[in-house]
Design a protein around this motif. Structure first.
Motif: not given
Length: 108
Positions: A34-55
């Motif tokens: 697997g992997n570990i990733t840091l994210f930062s999002f400005d207000k109003g930003q996001g990620l669109s709907e998607h699926t992944t094959p793992f938790d």
């Protein structure tokens, strides 16, 4: 993309900055499990709907977000975490700017 040295202490929240009007990601580590990733999002930003094959385990480090998992909305703030199950559609939106640590674990 910044790299993280093994056996070196660091602050998760300080390891990533905000970008005005954008999303920033930094991979902390990755291997076949697997992997570990840091994210930062400005207000109003996001990620669109998607699926992944793992938790995917999301840990909110700063700010506030709204996470949609299979049509159910969850409001998370600093210090809260949630597991987004494999193969279930999910998305997120920054209701305030926020930082998260995302840990993806591949299934057996």
């Amino acid at each position: 993309m910044a790299t993280f040295d093994k056996k070196t202490a660091f602050s998760l929240e300080d390891a990533i900055d905000y970008a005005g009007g954008g999303v920033v990601s930094k991979q902390v580590t990755k291997n076949k499990g697997g992997n570990i990733t840091l994210f930062s999002f400005d207000k109003g930003q996001g990620l669109s709907e998607h699926t992944t094959p793992f938790d995917a385990f999301a840990q909110i480090l700063d700010g506030e977000t709204e996470i949609n998992i299979g049509g159910e909305i969850f409001h998370l703030t600093r210090g809260q975490s949630i597991i987004m199950p494999a193969n279930i559609p999910h998305s997120l939106k920054a209701t305030e700017r926020f930082k998260m640590l995302l840990t993806m674990i591949k299934g057996e």
